[in-house]
Structure formats: C-alpha cells, structure tokens
Design a protein around this motif. Structure first.
Motif, PDB file in Angstrom:
ATOM      1  N   PHE A 148       0.839  -1.201   0.000  1.00 38.66           N
ATOM      2  CA  PHE A 148       0.000   0.000   0.000  1.00 38.66           C
ATOM      3  C   PHE A 148       0.878   1.258   0.000  1.00 38.66           C
ATOM      4  CE2 PHE A 148      -2.403   3.164   2.679  1.00 38.66           C
ATOM      5  CZ  PHE A 148      -3.315   3.527   1.694  1.00 38.66           C
ATOM      6  N   ALA A 149       1.935   1.211   0.820  1.00 39.85           N
ATOM      7  CA  ALA A 149       2.823   2.376   0.903  1.00 39.85           C
ATOM      8  C   ALA A 149       3.476   2.671  -0.448  1.00 39.85           C
ATOM      9  CB  ALA A 149       3.892   2.139   1.974  1.00 39.85           C
ATOM     10  N   THR A 150       3.864   1.609  -1.129  1.00 38.21           N
ATOM     11  CA  THR A 150       4.478   1.786  -2.449  1.00 38.21           C
ATOM     12  C   THR A 150       3.490   2.413  -3.430  1.00 38.21           C
ATOM     13  OG1 THR A 150       5.848  -0.145  -2.063  1.00 38.21           O
ATOM     14  CG2 THR A 150       5.603   0.558  -4.341  1.00 38.21           C
ATOM     15  N   TRP A 151       2.264   1.917  -3.383  1.00 40.38           N
ATOM     16  CA  TRP A 151       1.223   2.458  -4.271  1.00 40.38           C
ATOM     17  C   TRP A 151       0.967   3.931  -3.971  1.00 40.38           C
ATOM     18  CZ3 TRP A 151      -3.914   4.047  -3.063  1.00 40.38           C
ATOM     19  CH2 TRP A 151      -4.743   4.272  -4.173  1.00 40.38           C
TER      20      TRP A 151
ATOM     21  N   ARG B  60      -6.962  -2.494  -6.727  1.00 37.34           N
ATOM     22  CA  ARG B  60      -6.013  -3.593  -6.913  1.00 37.34           C
ATOM     23  C   ARG B  60      -6.741  -4.850  -7.390  1.00 37.34           C
ATOM     24  NH1 ARG B  60      -1.789  -6.257  -2.757  1.00 37.34           N
ATOM     25  NH2 ARG B  60      -3.698  -6.605  -1.579  1.00 37.34           N
ATOM     26  N   ALA B  61      -7.898  -5.101  -6.808  1.00 42.09           N
ATOM     27  CA  ALA B  61      -8.677  -6.280  -7.207  1.00 42.09           C
ATOM     28  C   ALA B  61      -9.091  -6.201  -8.666  1.00 42.09           C
ATOM     29  CB  ALA B  61      -9.913  -6.408  -6.305  1.00 42.09           C
ATOM     30  N   ALA B  62      -9.213  -4.969  -9.178  1.00 42.16           N
ATOM     31  CA  ALA B  62      -9.635  -4.804 -10.574  1.00 42.16           C
ATOM     32  C   ALA B  62      -8.449  -4.590 -11.519  1.00 42.16           C
ATOM     33  CB  ALA B  62     -10.591  -3.611 -10.676  1.00 42.16           C
ATOM     34  N   GLY B  63      -7.222  -4.740 -10.976  1.00 35.89           N
ATOM     35  CA  GLY B  63      -6.040  -4.585 -11.837  1.00 35.89           C
ATOM     36  C   GLY B  63      -5.747  -3.142 -12.202  1.00 35.89           C
ATOM     37  N   LEU B  64      -6.135  -2.224 -11.328  1.00 37.30           N
ATOM     38  CA  LEU B  64      -5.965  -0.799 -11.625  1.00 37.30           C
ATOM     39  C   LEU B  64      -4.978  -0.116 -10.667  1.00 37.30           C
ATOM     40  CD1 LEU B  64      -9.764  -0.086 -12.148  1.00 37.30           C
ATOM     41  CD2 LEU B  64      -8.013   0.037 -13.933  1.00 37.30           C
ATOM     42  N   ALA B  65      -4.225  -0.931  -9.937  1.00 34.21           N
ATOM     43  CA  ALA B  65      -3.375  -0.331  -8.906  1.00 34.21           C
ATOM     44  C   ALA B  65      -1.903  -0.693  -9.073  1.00 34.21           C
ATOM     45  CB  ALA B  65      -3.870  -0.749  -7.524  1.00 34.21           C
ATOM     46  N   THR B  66      -1.463  -0.914 -10.312  1.00 30.01           N
ATOM     47  CA  THR B  66      -0.035  -1.117 -10.527  1.00 30.01           C
ATOM     48  C   THR B  66       0.692   0.147 -10.064  1.00 30.01           C
ATOM     49  OG1 THR B  66      -0.635  -2.332 -12.518  1.00 30.01           O
ATOM     50  CG2 THR B  66       1.703  -1.807 -12.218  1.00 30.01           C
ATOM     51  N   PRO B  67       1.622   0.006  -9.112  1.00 31.20           N
ATOM     52  CA  PRO B  67       2.226   1.228  -8.548  1.00 31.20           C
ATOM     53  C   PRO B  67       3.348   1.767  -9.419  1.00 31.20           C
ATOM     54  CG  PRO B  67       3.055  -0.690  -7.395  1.00 31.20           C
ATOM     55  CD  PRO B  67       2.104  -1.210  -8.434  1.00 31.20           C
ATOM     56  N   ASN B  68       3.020   2.072 -10.666  1.00 30.62           N
ATOM     57  CA  ASN B  68       4.071   2.466 -11.614  1.00 30.62           C
ATOM     58  C   ASN B  68       3.844   3.853 -12.205  1.00 30.62           C
ATOM     59  OD1 ASN B  68       1.841   1.856 -13.167  1.00 30.62           O
ATOM     60  ND2 ASN B  68       2.958   0.639 -14.685  1.00 30.62           N
TER      61      ASN B  68
ATOM     62  N   ASP C 151      10.033  -5.730 -12.411  1.00 28.92           N
ATOM     63  CA  ASP C 151      10.529  -5.861 -11.041  1.00 28.92           C
ATOM     64  C   ASP C 151      10.315  -4.505 -10.383  1.00 28.92           C
ATOM     65  OD1 ASP C 151      12.049  -5.676  -8.740  1.00 28.92           O
ATOM     66  OD2 ASP C 151      13.740  -6.800  -9.558  1.00 28.92           O
ATOM     67  N   LEU C 152       9.320  -4.455  -9.504  1.00 31.96           N
ATOM     68  CA  LEU C 152       8.909  -3.170  -8.954  1.00 31.96           C
ATOM     69  C   LEU C 152      10.026  -2.473  -8.193  1.00 31.96           C
ATOM     70  CD1 LEU C 152       5.250  -3.834  -7.857  1.00 31.96           C
ATOM     71  CD2 LEU C 152       6.045  -2.153  -9.527  1.00 31.96           C
ATOM     72  N   ASP C 153      10.839  -3.256  -7.480  1.00 34.01           N
ATOM     73  CA  ASP C 153      11.914  -2.619  -6.720  1.00 34.01           C
ATOM     74  C   ASP C 153      12.882  -1.905  -7.662  1.00 34.01           C
ATOM     75  OD1 ASP C 153      10.819  -3.514  -4.404  1.00 34.01           O
ATOM     76  OD2 ASP C 153      12.038  -5.343  -4.324  1.00 34.01           O
ATOM     77  N   TYR C 154      13.196  -2.592  -8.759  1.00 35.82           N
ATOM     78  CA  TYR C 154      14.108  -2.006  -9.741  1.00 35.82           C
ATOM     79  C   TYR C 154      13.471  -0.764 -10.370  1.00 35.82           C
ATOM     80  CZ  TYR C 154      17.477  -1.828 -13.601  1.00 35.82           C
ATOM     81  OH  TYR C 154      18.439  -1.447 -14.511  1.00 35.82           O
ATOM     82  N   LEU C 155      12.192  -0.863 -10.702  1.00 30.36           N
ATOM     83  CA  LEU C 155      11.489   0.282 -11.289  1.00 30.36           C
ATOM     84  C   LEU C 155      11.540   1.492 -10.377  1.00 30.36           C
ATOM     85  CD1 LEU C 155       8.170  -1.074 -12.833  1.00 30.36           C
ATOM     86  CD2 LEU C 155      10.106  -0.029 -14.026  1.00 30.36           C
TER      87      LEU C 155
END
Lengths: 205, 557
Positions: free
Chosen positions: B318-321, B397-405, B441-445
């Motif tokens: 959640f914090a990342t998002w 997130r459940a709907a695939g709309l919360a990619t933290p990018n 890889d979210l950490d790398y991103l």
C-alpha cells in the motif's frame, strides 16, 4: 431544373432560376504556381490554377445577358465590360486564393456589384468561409454572395453562417435535397456573420 | 462539471440526426468516400486496419460516473468489451461497425457526450491538466474558459475545414502538465500585476513529423479576448496555411515560414478588427459556466489521518502504491488518486468494460461521482479522503488498476500503433509490453525512479515520443518495422524535443536498448538526479556509446 438555392429577404431558402451566365476561361494549359493571395507568404502554394494572359484574352464573353466573370478577366478586359457593369449586368468570381482587397481595388464601392461569387475548387478548401466573412464584415458587401464550384449540402450550413446567401449546388447533386442542410442546427454556439454568440442571443442562466 | 442546458442538448441531438443522415447517404452511395471522409472524421470515425475506430470526446478529460458507465455499456454492446484512452484524453473504440456509429452517438447524447471534432482538419478536443481545480500549484482553474472554448469551437463555421488539424491546450498551474508548448495554440493562465486572470499565448507548437515547440505570440492577453484572439490566429492560418501538402500544413510550418514577428503582425492586424466585438466574453457568461466548476463540497478534515498513517506503516505494498499513485490536493485531508491503465504486459491505456464499472463505482463512493482521464492515459479520482485511500487501493487492486508504476518506466505513453491504426509504420503496443515485461521488477522500477517513456507507431506522434525522456518511434524500412530511439525529450515548462541516438533497432532489440540506456543512467547519475537530468548534464554521447557498443560492425540498418 435549376440547382441554385437562394435565401430570400426573410432568409427562407428557395430554388430559383440562375439568370447569370458564368464566363469560364478556355481550357487551361499548364498550372502555374503563384504566391498565395499575393501576400508576404514566402513559400509556394501549389495547385492554385491561375489564368494566363492568353487564356484571358481568348475567353469568350457572351454578347448579351448578365455575366459572372473571374476577377482576373475583369482586370484585363474591364474596358469592354464597363458599360455592362454600369447596367448592373456584371458579377465577379473570386477564387479562394484571391483576396477581398483585390476585389476592392477594382470596385471601391463593392455594393456597385449585384453579385459576388466565390469559386471553391474542392469542397474541403475552407478559405471560402473566411473570404465570405471578410466580404461581409470587413468590406461591408451587402448584395448577393454566392458559393459556386464544388458546393455540397454538408457544407451549406457553414457557407450560410459565413455570409453566403446563395449556393449553386454541384450539378450532379440535388439542390432540392440540399436545402434541408441549411437548417442542420437551430441554435449554434458561436458568433459568425449571421449572428452573435449564443450567450448574447438568448438568456442561458 | 459542466451540465448541458437545453441548447447544448439540442446541438448534440441535431448532430446525431445530421450524422445519421450523412452515414445513410454514404452507405446508399450518394456520398463518395472523399466526400464522406471529413464528415466522419469530424465525428471521430476513422477507417482502420480491421474495423472503423471511433474516438469519443472527453472534453478536457472530465467524466462523470454515469458517463463512464455508458461508455462501459457501449463497449460491451457495440465493441469487444474494452476501450482505449488516448493521449488527447479521449476514449477510442477499436471495433465498432460503421452502420452502428449513429446509434452509438445517440446513446452518448443521452449522457451529454459526443464524438464531435475528435478528428479531422478542425479545432480538436481542448486538453488540460488532469489535476485542474485541485492541484496545489494551480493559479487559475482553466476549465470554465476551456468549456467556453469548447462551445465556441463546436461547428465553428469559418474553421470547419482548416488546412490541417488544430489542437489547443490550456493550463493554469506553475508546473505545466498540459504540454502547452506542443500545441497549435497553448494557453497559459496566470494572474497579472492587477490580480486579474490573464493568458500567455503560445503558438505554432506541435509534434508529428516536424516537432517544434511553440513560441510566445502574446505575453499578456486579458481573458475576455481569448475567443477573438484565437479567431485572429486561426483566421490567418486558415487563409495562409498550406493546403497542397498535408505534411506541411500545420500552423507551425506557417509560423516558421513567415517568422513569428510577421505572423504576429498579421494576427494583431486581424485582431484589431475583432477586439471588443461580440466575441468578447462577458462576466455573466464566465460566471454562468464557472458555477459548474466550483470546488466540491469538501469536509473540513485534519491534514493527517491516523488510519491512513497506520496502513502505510504496516502495509508496504500500500505504501508503495501511495508513493506513486497518490498526488497532493489543495484541500487538507484529500488526495488525488491515479488509477494505472498500465499493468505490465497489457496495452497501455486500455480499459475493460468491467474495469470502467469499477472505476465509476469508486468515483461514486469516494470522489463525488467524477473522474478524469490524463494525457498519460491513466484515470484519476481527484477528490479522495485520506481515510478512504486504503479502501480505494484494495478495490482498485482487485480490478487490476493499482499497478504502482505511475511516473515510472512502465507507465508508458503509447499510441494504438500498427495493430490497429492504418497510419502506423510499426506496431507500438508489443514494444510497450516487451519493455514492461523486461522491467517487471517493482523494486528495480522504483530505484530507476521518475522517467517517461513514450512510443509512437509513426511520425504523427500520437504517443508524444518527441517529449518522452526516452522516445520510441516506429519507422518503416523496406517494408519491415524498425524503431528509432530519442532521449532528452521532456514535457513541462522546460519542454524539449529529444535527440535521436543513432540507427534504428528491430523490435526484439528494443527491451535491451532501454535496458542499456538505464544502465548508463544508473552508473552516471548523481544523487537525486532523474534520468532526464542526467541526459541533460551528459548529452547523448555516453548513452549512445553503450547502446551501440556491441554493434560497431554496423549490424543494424
């Protein structure tokens, strides 16, 4: 059957007989390239057909009747047309790359002309709208302003709002059917030649 | 947001009737392809590779939940259950049937929507900052003027058939997020020394085949004159813009040909005739429209929320998002949320009918029933309470709309490309997907940080590749697809056009090329330096050297 639509004094469209004979210079030779509208535009605008001096000299002008002649033909041959102009039997055709200033240079009182037509070679050439606007709002032209050439019903509403009050529909299309498109919209948003912006026209609050 | 009165409604209804008859005449053979073309285009209808494409207008990116539900239903009923948000904040349907388009427009009209002037050689949808009205750095909310301009430009009789398309963007913030410098006319709103709303006018910007940033034509324009001034600009363009060559027909070419001084002289001469005439916007009209953009009925909230702070502390995902997807808000206790339409491995900007319903529900439950689309092709809930963020995240997130990018390398701006668009030289979506998979890889991103990667399938530049920190352009060479890479482009106040790093690449090489660009950045960056800053500091040479290191023998075309 005439293909000419004209708005009467009440602004109602009527299909009327065309009493004007259009003078068309003889077939063109090579297309020549000219600077657009003679202004300080330093790049070429290809595809504007202009008439050569030979073509203009060869152009057949009917001996009698009301004649609608291109501005360039008038410029070169006004001496022989002057008396007919004085009798109200000469109208002028502007091409979309020509200017209202050039017309005014010939006719300081534009309203001495009973008819000005703008010839649009391809319907998608929107310069015709600005030209109509300028003639009406900048040069005070009050008489008949006619769209001729590739004039189709789906642009008529725009022609009308840009100051045109007669429309010679392309020969292969029905003027009867085209009339309906003059009223495609009953309360347009923006100001134009024919009206002020909607918020000056009606109370919207 | 703006609500139609009977006049607005009548105009869209009459448009549906007009377009229905035009389409009927086309199908009946009474209109040629050439004659129908501008008519359908000015209703957003393209004839595409597989099927027509219909582009639905979302004026300045603002949508009501009711409208989004209608769009969801339309994609189900007339298309394949998904839509694509474009870089002009509009929604595109990829698979409608030509004969259904009048019915689609009729359905749109029931929720105060249309497809008017989303294409064609006319004034297009006016775009703005997706955070208009709520951004902390906003000086003026430009939406009321944008709506006045939408109405003014709709079926403008004089500008119905311009030499080429005409795009206007408005922005009222200190940090430009609407790329006003990349538009035919860019309007930057500010408060002048008398504390009055004024506008700085940019002209002649544009991407496409010849990317040019705009030039300031007027530093100070009183807002009352915006319509007459724009008419003067567009009138000069309508008369003098080139009509012989579509590639040289945008206003930017005219401005360059004449020079800004001469162009400005002609505009001012024209404007002198129009200024103070009936086009002058009255206070009454501005007030009438502005009332629709009044601030939402916000609650008085503390600046911090304990439940939110607790969720951040104990839930790293959640914090990342929150770090990437939650943006500041001018009202204490509220935030804007960007819902990512860029999940890795999917076409950027695509959204399914089901997702649209989820977003509409989220808007109703948490954000006053409204949402926005961004030119980065994401959706925004602009007014979410801090205490609701966790619930929004779980549902998104459940709907695939919360990619933290958001704002990261995989938040790619991408046009539909050769998979759909008949103009494209090359596919763009598979390139985006391959890059997203390479960097999955979210950490790398997050370590790479803020970066913008933009992909266009052809030089028309719908994917805004010129202003991407990394830009990718699909090119055609002897019938096969290649990709040209630029770096150093940027949107914003300090906008710039990217530089080409060298010969183009095949599709398979592209993820590796991006990888190498990132490697140089990681190696060379100073602390807290973004990719774009490193490129600006070092120039393209070190990037070029590394990318082409293995190809010294000239293996690529």
């Amino acid at each position: 059957m005439s293909n000419l639509i004209r708005l009467n004094a009440e602004g109602v469209a009527e299909i009327v007989q065309d009493e004007w004979i259009r003078v068309i210079p003889t077939a063109l030779g090579e297309e020549s390239v000219r600077k657009q509208a003679g202004k300080v535009v330093l790049f070429k605008l290809t595809g504007e057909t202009t008439f050569t001096p030979e073509q203009i000299a060869d152009t057949q002008i009917p001996a009698t009747g009301k004649v609608l002649v291109p501005l360039t033909v008038w410029q070169a041959r006004k001496a022989e047309l002057q008396a007919r102009f004085d009798a109200g039997d000469v109208g002028i055709v502007l091409a979309t790359h020509e200017t209202a200033e050039a017309l005014q240079a010939e006719f300081s009182d534009m309203n001495s002309l009973p008819l000005v037509a703008v010839f649009v070679e391809r319907f998608a050439d929107g310069r015709i709208f600005t030209l109509g606007n300028w003639l009406r709002t900048r040069f005070g032209y009050k008489n008949e302003l006619r769209a001729i050439g590739d004039v189709l019903r789906d642009q008529l509403f725009f022609h009308k709002r840009s100051g045109f009050n007669s429309f010679l529909i392309r020969a292969d299309r029905s003027a009867q059917e085209a009339v309906a498109s003059l009223n495609d919209f009953s309360q347009p948003y923006q100001g134009a030649v024919d009206d002020v912006p909607v918020w000056r026209r009606v109370n919207r609050s | 947001m703006y609500k139609y009165d009977p006049i607005d409604q009548q105009i869209v209804n009459e448009r549906v009737a007009q377009y229905r008859d035009q389409t009927r005449r086309y199908i009946a053979g009474e209109l040629s392809d050439e004659e129908y073309r501008p008519l359908r285009l000015q209703n957003g209808l393209y004839i595409q590779r597989h099927a027509p494409m219909l582009r639905i207008a979302i004026p300045y990116g603002l949508l009501a939940s009711k409208q989004l539900r209608k769009l969801a239903d339309i994609t189900k009923k007339y298309d394949r259950g998904y839509g694509h948000f474009s870089t002009r904040q509009n929604l595109q349907l990829n698979w409608p049937k030509l004969e259904d388009t009048p019915d689609i427009l009729a359905e749109l009209a029931t929720v105060e929507m249309h497809a008017i002037q989303t294409s064609g050689n006319c004034i297009r949808n006016i775009t703005t900052d997706q955070f208009a009205g709520i951004a902390p750095d906003e000086i003026i909310d430009p939406r009321a003027i944008a709506e006045i301009m939408r109405q003014w430009s709709t079926f403008h009789p004089e500008f119905a058939l311009l030499p080429r398309k005409f795009k206007i963007a408005v922005s009222g913030t200190t940090q430009d997020r609407a790329i006003v410098q990349a538009h035919d006319i860019g309007l930057e709103f500010y408060k002048d020394s008398n504390d009055q709303m004024a506008i700085k006018v940019w002209v002649g910007g544009g991407l496409g085949r010849t990317p040019i940033l705009g030039t300031v034509i007027r530093e100070h324009l009183e807002w009352q004159h915006i319509l007459s001034y724009c008419e003067a600009v567009i009138r000069v363009y309508n008369v003098h813009g080139r009509r012989d060559n579509a590639y040289k027909a945008r206003i930017k070419i005219l401005v360059k040909a004449l020079g800004i001084e001469e162009f400005k002289r002609q505009v001012e001469e024209e404007w002198a005739h129009l200024k103070d005439g009936p086009l002058t916007i009255t206070n009454a009209e501005l007030d009438r429209v502005a009332q629709y953009f009044e601030p939402m009925p916000y609650e008085t909230l503390p600046a911090h929320d304990p439940s939110f702070d607790a969720a951040i502390a104990c839930n790293p995902a959640f914090a990342t998002w929150v770090k990437r997807s939650v943006q500041p808000h001018r009202v204490p206790g509220y935030r804007a949320v960007t819902l990512s339409l860029k999940p890795h491995g999917k076409a950027p900007g695509d959204v399914t009918s089901e997702q649209m319903h989820v977003v509409a529900d989220l808007a109703d439950a948490y954000s006053f029933g409204e949402l926005r689309s961004s030119h980065e092709q994401n959706l925004i809930l602009a007014d979410v309470k801090l205490s609701d963020l966790f619930a929004v995240w779980e549902k998104a997130r459940a709907a695939g709309l919360a990619t933290p990018n958001i704002g990261l390398l995989t938040d790619i701006i991408c046009c539909p490309g050769g998979d759909f668009c008949s103009l494209a030289n090359a596919k763009s979506i598979p390139i985006a997907e391959a890059i997203q998979n390479q960097f999955d890889d979210l950490d790398y991103l997050h370590e790479i940080g803020d970066i913008e990667l933009n992909i266009s399938g052809c030089m028309n530049a719908c994917g805004h590749h010129h202003v991407g920190h990394i830009g990718v352009l699909g090119v055609d060479k002897d019938g096969s697809e290649w990709y040209q890479v630029t770096i150093g482009g940027k949107q914003g106040n300090d906008a710039s056009i990217g530089s080409v790093i060298g010969p183009s690449f095949s599709a398979e090489e592209m993820p590796g090329v991006v990888q190498k660009l990132i490697e140089v950045y990681i190696r060379e960056r100073h602390e807290d330096e973004r990719f774009i800053d490193t490129v600006r500091r070092l120039g393209i040479a070190p990037f070029k050297a590394h990318v082409y290191a293995d190809q010294k023998k000239g293996a690529t075309a």
